[in-house]
Design a protein around this motif. Structure first.
Motif, PDB file in Angstrom:
ATOM      1  N   GLY A  28       6.071 111.467  -8.280  1.00 54.10           N
ATOM      2  CA  GLY A  28       4.918 110.605  -8.066  1.00 54.10           C
ATOM      3  C   GLY A  28       5.290 109.181  -7.724  1.00 54.10           C
ATOM      4  N   GLN A  29       6.499 108.758  -8.105  1.00 51.49           N
ATOM      5  CA  GLN A  29       6.979 107.417  -7.780  1.00 51.49           C
ATOM      6  C   GLN A  29       7.697 107.374  -6.443  1.00 51.49           C
ATOM      7  N   GLY A  30       7.760 108.537  -5.753  1.00 50.44           N
ATOM      8  CA  GLY A  30       8.353 108.580  -4.425  1.00 50.44           C
ATOM      9  C   GLY A  30       9.844 108.829  -4.390  1.00 50.44           C
ATOM     10  N   LEU A  31      10.461 109.223  -5.510  1.00 51.34           N
ATOM     11  CA  LEU A  31      11.893 109.449  -5.527  1.00 51.34           C
ATOM     12  C   LEU A  31      12.260 110.753  -4.827  1.00 51.34           C
ATOM     13  N   THR A  32      13.425 110.777  -4.193  1.00 55.37           N
ATOM     14  CA  THR A  32      13.928 111.985  -3.548  1.00 55.37           C
ATOM     15  C   THR A  32      14.573 112.885  -4.597  1.00 55.37           C
ATOM     16  N   ASN A  33      14.896 114.125  -4.196  1.00 56.60           N
ATOM     17  CA  ASN A  33      15.558 115.041  -5.131  1.00 56.60           C
ATOM     18  C   ASN A  33      16.881 114.465  -5.625  1.00 56.60           C
TER      19      ASN A  33
ATOM     20  N   ALA B  77      17.729 113.633  -9.466  1.00 56.01           N
ATOM     21  CA  ALA B  77      18.902 114.229 -10.119  1.00 56.01           C
ATOM     22  C   ALA B  77      19.747 113.157 -10.794  1.00 56.01           C
ATOM     23  N   GLY B  78      19.930 112.036 -10.107  1.00 57.85           N
ATOM     24  CA  GLY B  78      20.709 110.958 -10.684  1.00 57.85           C
ATOM     25  C   GLY B  78      20.036 110.326 -11.881  1.00 57.85           C
ATOM     26  N   ARG B  79      18.718 110.147 -11.790  1.00 63.12           N
ATOM     27  CA  ARG B  79      17.979 109.509 -12.877  1.00 63.12           C
ATOM     28  C   ARG B  79      17.986 110.386 -14.139  1.00 63.12           C
TER      29      ARG B  79
ATOM     30  N   VAL C 224      16.876 120.324  -9.851  1.00 69.59           N
ATOM     31  CA  VAL C 224      15.662 119.576  -9.514  1.00 69.59           C
ATOM     32  C   VAL C 224      14.785 120.396  -8.569  1.00 69.59           C
ATOM     33  N   LYS C 225      15.402 121.038  -7.577  1.00 68.89           N
ATOM     34  CA  LYS C 225      14.645 121.857  -6.628  1.00 68.89           C
ATOM     35  C   LYS C 225      13.945 123.006  -7.341  1.00 68.89           C
ATOM     36  N   VAL C 226      14.635 123.616  -8.306  1.00 69.34           N
ATOM     37  CA  VAL C 226      14.021 124.711  -9.079  1.00 69.34           C
ATOM     38  C   VAL C 226      12.819 124.189  -9.858  1.00 69.34           C
TER      39      VAL C 226
END
Length: 222
Positions: free
Chosen positions: A174-179, A183-185, A193-195
């Motif tokens: 929702g904050q616009g982060l990529t996969n 994953a890093g966060r 993350v994809k799963v």
């Protein structure tokens, strides 16, 4: 040993107004990680170019003569793997924005907004994320429409059906982060993350990443 160069983002820009199109291309040209590989002045040109060169992202005007940006998006979604599409819009085009969301648009920036938002939006959608200019998000979320409170209640119910980890992931979506950023966060493998996102889509009934992001935002979680 030299560090590998970062991947460059290949972008197609489509807008029927030459001055606006030149402005968008000029802004993108200030980012050394972005390559504008094509320009289109009509929807038909945009669709043909997108199919021919398969850019990493398409920056689309919503309203163009002949074939609109919405129709271009519809055609792109019908064929092949999804191509990230970032729309440029103006105030007063809320109905168009709503339809673009339904069709699976990946983000929106205002033509009158900050150039920085355009750059952020391109990188976000090219990386598999979603992006909304803050003013666009406010109009989508705080507009005084019939059923707004019902929408928030429905979003909260769908959000609450998720596992604690899925909620963490969806907040970041929702904050616009990529996969990769998620994953890093969260210190997860990108495949994990994809799963989680696939499970989030199934559980919430969202058809795409942008709809999932809106569930988080309407629920007050992003």
């Amino acid at each position: 040993m030299k560090e590998p160069l970062p991947a460059r983002v290949r972008v197609l820009v489509a807008d029927d107004e030459p001055l606006v199109r030149a402005g968008i291309v000029g802004i993108l040209g200030t980012d050394p990680a972005i390559d504008v590989i094509g320009e289109a002045g009509t929807g038909h040109e945009a669709l043909a170019a997108a199919r021919a060169c398969r850019p990493d992202a398409v920056v689309l005007d919503i309203r163009m003569p002949g074939l609109s940006g919405l129709e271009v998006l519809r055609e792109l979604r019908r064929a092949g793997p999804p191509l990230p599409c970032l729309f440029v819009t103006t105030f007063g085009e809320d109905d168009y924005v709503a339809e673009a969301l339904r069709l699976g648009a990946d983000g929106f920036v205002l033509k009158s907004g900050s150039p920085h938002e355009l750059l952020l939006g391109v990188h976000a959608v090219a990386g598999g994320g979603a992006f909304f200019s803050p003013s666009v998000a406010r109009r989508l979320l705080t507009g005084r429409r019939v059923g707004e409170s019902g929408r928030a209640h429905d979003a909260r119910a769908r959000f609450d059906r998720l596992t604690p980890r899925e909620r963490e992931v969806l907040r970041l979506v929702g904050q616009g982060l990529t996969n990769t950023e998620i994953a890093g966060r969260l210190v997860l493998a990108e495949g994990t993350v994809k799963v989680h996102i696939s499970s989030i889509l199934r559980t919430t009934g969202a058809r795409n990443r942008v709809e999932a992001a809106l569930v988080a935002v309407h629920a007050g979680e992003a």
